[in-house]
Design a protein around this motif. Structure first.
Motif, short mmCIF file in Angstrom:
data_model
loop_
_atom_site.label_atom_id
_atom_site.label_comp_id
_atom_site.label_asym_id
_atom_site.label_seq_id
_atom_site.Cartn_x
_atom_site.Cartn_y
_atom_site.Cartn_z
N ALA A 34 -2.70 26.55 73.44
CA ALA A 34 -2.87 27.35 72.22
C ALA A 34 -2.35 26.59 71.00
O ALA A 34 -1.32 25.91 71.06
CB ALA A 34 -2.13 28.68 72.35
N PRO A 35 -3.05 26.72 69.86
CA PRO A 35 -2.64 26.00 68.66
C PRO A 35 -1.45 26.62 67.94
O PRO A 35 -0.87 25.99 67.05
CB PRO A 35 -3.89 26.05 67.77
CG PRO A 35 -4.60 27.28 68.23
CD PRO A 35 -4.35 27.39 69.70
N ASP A 36 -1.08 27.84 68.29
CA ASP A 36 0.08 28.47 67.66
C ASP A 36 0.68 29.49 68.62
O ASP A 36 0.11 29.80 69.68
CB ASP A 36 -0.29 29.13 66.33
CG ASP A 36 -1.43 30.14 66.47
OD1 ASP A 36 -1.40 30.96 67.41
OD2 ASP A 36 -2.35 30.13 65.63
N LEU A 37 1.84 30.01 68.25
CA LEU A 37 2.56 30.93 69.14
C LEU A 37 1.84 32.26 69.30
O LEU A 37 1.92 32.90 70.36
CB LEU A 37 3.98 31.13 68.61
CG LEU A 37 4.89 29.90 68.68
CD1 LEU A 37 6.26 30.23 68.08
CD2 LEU A 37 5.05 29.41 70.12
N HIS A 38 1.17 32.71 68.24
CA HIS A 38 0.44 33.98 68.33
C HIS A 38 -0.62 33.92 69.43
O HIS A 38 -0.72 34.81 70.27
CB HIS A 38 -0.20 34.29 66.98
CG HIS A 38 -1.17 35.45 67.04
ND1 HIS A 38 -0.75 36.76 67.19
CD2 HIS A 38 -2.53 35.47 67.01
CE1 HIS A 38 -1.82 37.54 67.22
NE2 HIS A 38 -2.91 36.80 67.12
N ARG A 39 -1.39 32.86 69.42
CA ARG A 39 -2.44 32.70 70.44
C ARG A 39 -1.83 32.44 71.82
O ARG A 39 -2.37 32.89 72.83
CB ARG A 39 -3.40 31.59 70.03
CG ARG A 39 -4.26 31.94 68.82
CD ARG A 39 -5.10 30.73 68.42
NE ARG A 39 -6.07 31.07 67.40
CZ ARG A 39 -5.81 31.06 66.09
NH1 ARG A 39 -4.58 30.74 65.67
NH2 ARG A 39 -6.74 31.36 65.22
N ARG A 40 -0.75 31.71 71.83
CA ARG A 40 -0.07 31.46 73.11
C ARG A 40 0.39 32.77 73.73
O ARG A 40 0.24 32.99 74.94
CB ARG A 40 1.12 30.54 72.89
CG ARG A 40 1.80 30.07 74.16
CD ARG A 40 2.82 28.99 73.84
NE ARG A 40 3.44 28.45 75.04
CZ ARG A 40 4.25 27.41 75.06
NH1 ARG A 40 4.53 26.78 73.92
NH2 ARG A 40 4.78 26.98 76.19
N ALA A 41 0.94 33.66 72.90
CA ALA A 41 1.38 34.96 73.39
C ALA A 41 0.21 35.80 73.87
O ALA A 41 0.32 36.52 74.87
CB ALA A 41 2.15 35.70 72.29
N ALA A 42 -0.93 35.72 73.17
CA ALA A 42 -2.10 36.50 73.56
C ALA A 42 -2.58 36.12 74.95
O ALA A 42 -2.89 36.99 75.78
CB ALA A 42 -3.22 36.29 72.54
N LEU A 43 -2.63 34.82 75.23
CA LEU A 43 -3.05 34.40 76.57
C LEU A 43 -1.97 34.74 77.60
O LEU A 43 -2.28 35.04 78.76
CB LEU A 43 -3.35 32.90 76.58
CG LEU A 43 -4.58 32.49 77.41
CD1 LEU A 43 -5.82 33.17 76.87
CD2 LEU A 43 -4.78 30.99 77.40
N GLY A 44 -0.71 34.70 77.16
CA GLY A 44 0.37 35.11 78.05
C GLY A 44 0.25 36.58 78.44
O GLY A 44 0.52 36.96 79.60
#
Length: 215
Positions: A34-44
């Motif tokens: 993910a390019p940022d933490l927001h997107r990383r959290a979404a996939l998490g």
């Protein structure tokens, strides 16, 4: 142990449970792209939903008197092979895999659930992916294409590869099946292979267009 009439349900629950477990592992790993933490959290969050679904399926297998490991074992090789052969290289490929692979699986399970009755039918329907996850993945694909229109061609080819790999491994799943699941599908007249393939293909084509990709 379950009665003979439960064998098909056990096989199906084992297949779906393994799919959820491997999807959890895949999404948790892909979140690092993910390019940022927001997107990383979404996939998490998507990964967390998968492992929660696995637990529900494993608990149901336990109620039927079956060890989850035993129910999943016949399908490990083909499902693991699918994920091993389709590791995304970047974020755009990761969300495309989530969008395309999960949707095809959901379409198939929704079809096969029609051959079940009672709580097991509802359980299969309950563990289908939430639409908000598909919406998120489609939105990310559209953003990637808008930022670089040339990405559309690459992701369209990637999606076709995902479908091809999924169909190839589906053949191995069928070969691994012990007969009860195949018999369950055969009893439902809606599961005529040609008609089913047309329905799955039509749904896939619609999804690809919605995400701005070519089938």
């Amino acid at each position: 142990m379950p009665a003979p009439t439960d064998h098909a349900v056990v096989d199906l629950l084992g297949l779906v449970a393994l799919g959820e477990l491997l999807a959890f592992e895949r999404l948790a790993a892909d979140a690092r792209l993910a390019p940022d933490l927001h997107r990383r959290a979404a996939l998490g969050e998507m990964a967390a939903a998968e492992i929660a679904n696995y637990r529900r399926l494993a608990d149901r297998l336990a109620v039927l008197g079956v060890l989850p490991d035993d129910a999943m074992a016949p399908y490990v090789a083909p499902l693991q092979a699918y994920h091993d052969s389709t590791e995304p290289r970047d974020w755009a490929e990761a969300v495309t895999k989530a969008y395309v692979g999960d949707a095809i699986t959901d379409d198939f399970l929704r079809e096969i659930a029609g051959a079940l009755t009672g709580p097991d039918r509802q359980l299969i329907l309950d563990v289908l992916h939430e639409s908000r996850y598909a919406d998120f993945a489609a939105a990310e694909i559209r953003l990637a294409v808008a930022a670089d229109p040339k990405v559309a061609g690459r992701l369209s080819m990637w999606a076709r590869r995902l479908v091809g790999e999924a169909l190839s491994q589906a053949g191995r799943v069928a070969a691994a099946d012990r007969g009860a699941l195949t018999a369950l599908i055969a009893r439902d007249e809606r599961m005529d292979p040609q008609m089913l393939f047309r329905r799955l293909t039509a749904a896939h084509t619609t999804r690809m267009a919605a995400a701005g990709l070519n089938n």
